[in-house]
Write an enzyme that holds these catalytic residues in place. Sequence first.
Site, PDB file in Angstrom:
ATOM      1  N   ASP A   1      10.625  29.346  55.486  1.00 59.77           N
ATOM      2  CA  ASP A   1      10.751  30.539  56.312  1.00 59.77           C
ATOM      3  C   ASP A   1       9.748  30.434  57.460  1.00 59.77           C
ATOM      4  O   ASP A   1       8.542  30.343  57.225  1.00 59.77           O
ATOM      5  CB  ASP A   1      10.449  31.796  55.495  1.00 59.77           C
ATOM      6  CG  ASP A   1      11.477  32.024  54.396  1.00 59.77           C
ATOM      7  OD1 ASP A   1      12.646  32.245  54.728  1.00 59.77           O
ATOM      8  OD2 ASP A   1      11.092  31.979  53.215  1.00 59.77           O
TER       9      ASP A   1
ATOM     10  N   ASP B   1      19.481  35.556  50.169  1.00 57.47           N
ATOM     11  CA  ASP B   1      18.031  35.360  50.237  1.00 57.47           C
ATOM     12  C   ASP B   1      17.348  36.721  50.225  1.00 57.47           C
ATOM     13  O   ASP B   1      17.654  37.585  51.046  1.00 57.47           O
ATOM     14  CB  ASP B   1      17.683  34.609  51.523  1.00 57.47           C
ATOM     15  CG  ASP B   1      16.190  34.350  51.677  1.00 57.47           C
ATOM     16  OD1 ASP B   1      15.419  34.634  50.743  1.00 57.47           O
ATOM     17  OD2 ASP B   1      15.797  33.855  52.747  1.00 57.47           O
TER      18      ASP B   1
END
Length: 210
Positions: free
Chosen positions: A33, A169
């Site tokens: 991320d 997610d």
Amino acid sequence: MILHPSLASANPLRYGHELAALNDVDMGSVHLDIEDSSFIHNITFGMKAVQAVARQTHHPLSFHFMVARPQRWFDMLSEIRPAWIFVHAETLEYPSETLAEIRRTGARAGLAVNPATPIDPYRYLALQLDAVMVMTSEPDGQDQRFIPFMCEKIKKVRELFPQTECWADGGITLAAAQQLATAGAQHIVIGRALFSSSDYRTTLAQFAAL
């Protein structure tokens, strides 16, 4: 179910150890991320850290850009041959152009959408997308709790983008992953549920079996 451990959920003082522990595990990718506080209020990895991760693991790398201008990263990433790059629909003025830029890096192109963002307006991109990522929690500073209603969004993605891979997610526990699998999710990004466990292999096997 294809699993993608999210390194941002691991202990930052032990990234090398965590990557070594995952080296002989069957999984889809190491998930990174990328956050710089321009889109959400957090900072994760810079390019030096990304390059170090690429040197440390033999697994493919998937990238989730939660930044206002992800395009600035693409040329640098092409050097490490990313497998997947996801950008947020909410940050894009011209999504088609950005998806084409992703493909030029050699990566597969993905679009991520926050829980409040409708997916229907992006149907025109179906032939340009390799994946759609449904955010199943909000980065709201409240432990990023799983939102069960996002299972309906997963179903919608599978309906509108039948040739596109569906990712989920955000706050995903084993129980949440079961719901998402039933709804049609094919890929799961797994963070705290993995890195807070004592046996990564067993945990991943439980998720993969869904």
